[in-house]
Scaffold this active site. Structure first.
Site, PDB file in Angstrom:
ATOM      1  N   ASP A 151     -22.473  70.630   8.937  1.00 60.05           N
ATOM      2  CA  ASP A 151     -23.442  70.212   7.948  1.00 60.05           C
ATOM      3  C   ASP A 151     -23.927  68.828   8.488  1.00 60.05           C
ATOM      4  O   ASP A 151     -23.468  68.294   9.110  1.00 60.05           O
ATOM      5  CB  ASP A 151     -22.939  70.658   6.529  1.00 60.05           C
ATOM      6  N   TRP A 152     -25.005  68.280   7.273  1.00 60.49           N
ATOM      7  CA  TRP A 152     -25.467  67.073   7.576  1.00 60.49           C
ATOM      8  C   TRP A 152     -24.436  65.920   8.094  1.00 60.49           C
ATOM      9  O   TRP A 152     -23.427  65.707   7.465  1.00 60.49           O
ATOM     10  CB  TRP A 152     -26.283  66.625   6.412  1.00 60.49           C
TER      11      TRP A 152
END
Length: 177
Positions: A151-152
């Site tokens: 994810d980010w």
């Protein structure tokens, strides 16, 4: 099932118009908490329903050459503070029967897809670098051969690119220093 497959095709057709082929969806986590900031993109509080809906959505999107990315693998049930030591504790039976089931169904029933690791921690281990989750279950047990990204990626203390890649991720969702 037909409606979800049609939904996947419609999203993919729109993406094709914009020359985009990576869809950061569908979201497969379970509606566990009404305050989860991502419930709008997750399918259900029932793992079987979520797995069936996502499998058909993925298969519909793949007909147009769009590459769906299942997310957030796994146990992502809170948005607030998700990147700051949000630790999820769960026993193996609950994990497999509830939280991992929709992902497993989609990996096994979907034609092909990618996967985004969650930005939370499983106990003390970041999901993005959790070998028991990414290597043992996802790749070895379920036979997943797709692309896994984090994810980010924001260079937080626990986001160590080397550790993530050694433990089953293929890359980061953002550039890193």
């Amino acid at each position: 099932k037909k409606l979800m497959e049609q939904f996947g095709r419609k999203v993919a057709a729109e993406m094709e118009e914009f020359h985009i082929n990576l869809w950061l969806a569908p979201g497969l986590n379970i509606h566990r908490n009404p305050l989860c900031g991502r419930n709008f993109e997750y399918y259900s509080e029932d793992p079987f329903i979520a797995g069936v809906m996502a499998s058909d959505t993925v298969n519909g999107a793949l007909e147009y050459g769009v590459y769906p990315m299942l997310k957030h693998f796994a146990f992502n049930d809170q948005e607030a503070n998700s990147g700051w030591q949000l630790c999820t504790w769960v026993d193996e039976q609950t994990a497999r029967e509830i939280y991992l089931k929709p992902f497993e169904m989609c990996v096994k029933n979907g034609k092909y897809c990618a996967l985004m690791a969650a930005n939370c921690q499983l106990g003390y281990m970041p999901a993005q670098a959790c070998a028991p989750l990414l290597k043992d279950i996802l790749r070895n047990e379920w036979g997943f051969r797709g692309w896994v990204i984090t994810d980010w990626y924001s260079s937080k203390w626990y986001q160590d690119a080397d550790r993530m890649i050694r433990n089953g991720a293929d890359g980061m969702l953002a550039s890193y220093d």
